[in-house]
Design an enzyme around this catalytic site. Structure first.
Site, PDB file in Angstrom:
ATOM      1  CD  GLU A  48       2.814 -21.371  17.095  1.00  0.00           C
ATOM      2  OE1 GLU A  48       3.445 -21.235  16.163  1.00  0.00           O
ATOM      3  OE2 GLU A  48       1.715 -21.718  17.428  1.00  0.00           O
ATOM      4  CB  CYS A 239      -1.522 -22.843  15.264  1.00  0.00           C
ATOM      5  SG  CYS A 239      -1.487 -22.964  13.261  1.00  0.00           S
ATOM      6  CG  ASN A 373      -1.929 -17.313  13.647  1.00  0.00           C
ATOM      7  OD1 ASN A 373      -0.990 -16.585  13.214  1.00  0.00           O
ATOM      8  ND2 ASN A 373      -1.778 -18.787  13.532  1.00  0.00           N
ATOM      9  CD  GLU A 374      -1.322 -19.350   9.111  1.00  0.00           C
ATOM     10  OE1 GLU A 374      -1.915 -20.510   9.296  1.00  0.00           O
ATOM     11  OE2 GLU A 374      -0.106 -19.265   8.691  1.00  0.00           O
TER      12      GLU A 374
HETATM   13  O1  AHR Z   1       4.987 -21.230  12.187  1.00  0.00           O
HETATM   14  C1  AHR Z   1       4.204 -22.533  12.270  1.00  0.00           C
HETATM   15  C2  AHR Z   1       2.751 -22.175  12.121  1.00  0.00           C
HETATM   16  O2  AHR Z   1       2.540 -21.898  10.437  1.00  0.00           O
HETATM   17  C3  AHR Z   1       2.100 -21.522  12.760  1.00  0.00           C
HETATM   18  O3  AHR Z   1       1.579 -21.651  14.096  1.00  0.00           O
HETATM   19  C4  AHR Z   1       1.057 -20.926  11.925  1.00  0.00           C
HETATM   20  O4  AHR Z   1       0.656 -19.546  12.289  1.00  0.00           O
HETATM   21  C5  AHR Z   1       1.268 -21.221  10.521  1.00  0.00           C
HETATM   22  O5  AHR Z   1       0.520 -21.979   9.894  1.00  0.00           O
END
Ligand code: AHR
Length: 660
Positions: A48, A239, A373-374
């Site tokens: 990321e 994120c 993602n989350e």
């Molecule tokens: O790895 C950092 C963040 O942690 C990522 O962007 C997210 O998916 C998680 O909350």
């Protein structure tokens, strides 16, 4: 090379055998029960653009705001004399450029200077390629590298002339060799002639990028990734897939095609933490989906892109996140389908042609795609369904990954797992950034998972130890301990990726991270070495390993031990991983049961990862403080009586030989 305690005295070892056998933890490895396959994807990488992982990190571009598209267009630049910002440039998605005109007097200068990402790092003897899109008839610019906060103030250590010779926009290039190593240089450009010159997309790259690509990757960082032998490469997050709002989500279509015309996106990590505020952190998309696929291919990893599901970041919006109504999701679903076409489509398809035009007519063989993602709450399954339906219809073999939310357990997790089963995704992404106690208690996490549902992708995890600050050895040790449970359950866990991957020592927002770097150096943390040891020694099949008929997962009465074993068919090897998380030495018997009479174990190797103190870590200044140490190990018959030092990850390998 450090000598493991086990080998200190061979004679004492023999004499102490009886005592040893009485106290030892007896680990039974059933060599004749070759179990579940360990998937080639098992240990991989999560990427990321956080902590300046892409721009200012893996993406080797040294110029910040090269296209003058930051919201403050000259951010990162100083200008002198007669410099005017223009906005009708040759690239419609990046219309800004600068016009350099006569400063009005022979002795005045017009020019500009870029500060790079925490400075511009160059190395003595290395070649660099400067390039610029320019317009101007019979003009000349001087390109310099300077370091002006020393006694040599303002003095250029590189100075090269470049002639601009056309009224039409053209790309110009020059290469030079840096005469010195400098971590924080600046790039200065002077107009040398009395006329006018227009400059756009001002770029500086090392020539020696990973695999020599022009729009390439910083070699030491990409090399560190490749040297983990990753089975899967997840991108672009995290994120940033979601965006703080949907307009700023990662839009893969903007990240492909000519690099000069990829539009800027914000990076939500620039403002996520007020105490680590980086107002100049943006995504140039220079490292885009084509480059991610290419890197996956060159590392031998399965590419695993994650796409937006039409929900923006729920953390960032505290319950009021923006989302696209399910009935309006078509464009997002189409983006996912087009991505598959971009990766796998024939050169005659719309998106396959884009890939081919970028230099890769052969497909990238995409097999996995993650949607969201989350995400959490009922909106997520509702949003996921249309993607699953459309992807299954168009690409029935594509494996789809859904999310179990941000937590390793609890309300959202308990809600989402059954939802994922109902929707029949192929894998469920689990995230756990958890403290030491969690890692110590989760060695058996997957032992009782439902074998009939989706597989598990442990998509983001790291032990956030004391103070959550450091990549100290103890965190890595507990990750190693936890990973024995992943390995033992390879029939249900088929991918696991530590996160985050990279952090710039000056520009981080989140720690710990797997690899740290500054402008010239990088350091592989203990967590890196744990990942690497697992990945290099994943084997092909699980082999049962028990103590008193139970898995060795740090349970009460197991002396803080965690263990797993695999068989590696191509090399004919048994590989046993034992983690001693206690602060006492642990006598251990490795009992390789079920060996045929005409076979024996040979060529024993022990690799250990240990530290003089659990709080130690590798740093830029001392990158090799803690590294895996390898020694030969003798085995007498099918039993190895040994002792594992306190707080040690020990990995044993024996080849199976047939007696002649
Ligand atoms: O790895 C950092 C963040 O942690 C990522 O962007 C997210 O998916 C998680 O909350």
């Amino acid at each position: 090379m450090k000598l493991h305690k086990t080998f200190l005295a061979a004679a004492a070892f023999a004499a102490g055998m009886t005592l040893h056998a009485q106290n030892a933890s007896n680990l039974l490895i059933q060599t004749n029960k070759i179990g579940a396959e360990v998937q080639p994807t098992m240990y991989g990488l999560f990427f990321e653009d956080i902590n300046y992982a892409a721009d200012g990190g893996l993406y080797a571009e040294l110029v910040k705001n090269r296209s003058f598209e930051f919201p403050q267009n000259l951010m990162g630049w100083n200008t002198y004399g007669n410099v005017v910002l223009m906005n009708d440039g040759p690239f419609d998605q990046n219309p800004h450029y600068v016009r350099l005109g006569n400063a009005g007097h022979n002795h005045k200068h017009t020019g500009l200077e870029n500060e790079g990402f925490f400075g511009i790092g160059v190395k003595e003897g290395d070649e660099y390629r400067f390039s610029v899109w320019a317009r101007g008839k019979n003009q000349k610019i001087r390109v310099e590298l300077i370091k002006n906060n020393t006694m040599e103030e303002g003095q250029a250590f590189v100075a090269e002339d470049l002639n601009i010779n056309s009224d039409e926009w053209k790309q110009y290039e020059l290469t030079f060799t840096s005469p010195r190593t400098e971590p924080k240089a600046r790039l200065r450009i002077f107009l040398e002639t009395p006329g006018t010159v227009d400059l756009e997309h001002i770029s500086l790259f090392p020539v020696d990028t990973y695999n020599g690509h022009k729009n390439g990757l910083r070699k030491d960082l990409a090399q560190a990734l490749a040297e983990t032998n990753p089975g899967v490469f997840r991108f672009p997050g995290g994120c940033i897939v979601e965006g703080t709002d949907l307009d700023t989500r990662y839009d893969w279509k903007k990240s492909v095609g000519p690099v000069e015309n990829r539009p800027l996106n914000e990076n939500r990590w620039h403002y996520t933490f007020k105490h680590r505020f980086f107002p100049d952190y943006y995504q140039s998309y220079g490292l885009g989906f084509y480059e991610y696929f290419l890197l996956s291919e060159e590392m031998g990893a399965e590419p695993l892109p994650i796409v937006s599901c039409g929900l923006s970041c729920q953390f960032q919006n505290e319950g009021e996140h923006t989302h696209v109504a399910v009935c309006d999701l078509d464009g997002y679903v189409q983006d996912a389908l087009d991505l598959i076409e971009f990766a796998n489509g024939d050169v005659n398809t719309t998106w396959g042609k884009v890939r081919a035009d970028m230099g890769h007519p052969a497909p990238f063989n995409l097999k996995y795609i993650g949607v969201g993602n989350e995400q959490w709450g009922p909106e997520y399954p509702e949003h996921l369904v249309p993607f699953v339906t459309a992807i299954r219809k168009a690409y029935p073999d594509m494996l789809i990954i859904g999310s179990s939310g941000p937590d390793s357990e609890g309300k959202q997790f308990d809600y989402l797992w059954p939802e994922m089963k109902n929707i029949k995704v192929d894998l469920v992404d689990e995230h756990f950034y958890r403290p030491e106690s969690w890692f110590l208690s989760q060695g058996n996490r997957y032992d009782n998972y439902d074998r009939k549902g989706p597989k598990v992708f442990a998509g983001e995890y790291a032990c956030h130890g004391k103070g959550k600050k450091y990549n100290h050895f103890n965190a890595a040790l507990l990750e190693a301990a936890f990973m024995t449970g992943i390995e033992r359950n390879a029939d249900i866990v088929t991918m696991a990726t530590y996160a985050p991957l990279f952090a710039h020592v000056e520009g981080w927002q989140w720690r710990p991270d797997m690899i740290w770097f500054d402008n010239l150096n990088s350091v592989r943390t203990c967590s890196y070495y744990v990942q690497q040891l697992y990945s290099h020694n994943k084997g092909t099949n699980v082999v049962p390993l028990t103590m008193n008929k139970k898995p060795v997962s740090g349970q009460e009465g197991q002396n803080g031990l965690f263990a797993s074993a695999v068989w590696d068919a191509p090399t004919n090897m048994y590989i046993v991983k034992v983690v001693n998380t206690s602060d006492q030495p642990q006598p251990v018997s490795l009992n390789f049961a079920g060996m045929k009479k005409n076979t024996k174990l040979a060529n024993g190797v022990l690799i250990t990862l240990s530290a003089d103190h659990p709080d130690l870590e590798n740093t830029i200044e001392n990158p090799n403080l803690i590294t895996p140490q390898e020694t030969a190990v003798m085995i007498d018959g099918n039993v190895l009586e040994t002792e594992i030092a306190p707080n040690t990850f020990a990995l044993y390998k024996f080849s199976k030989e047939t007696n002649s």
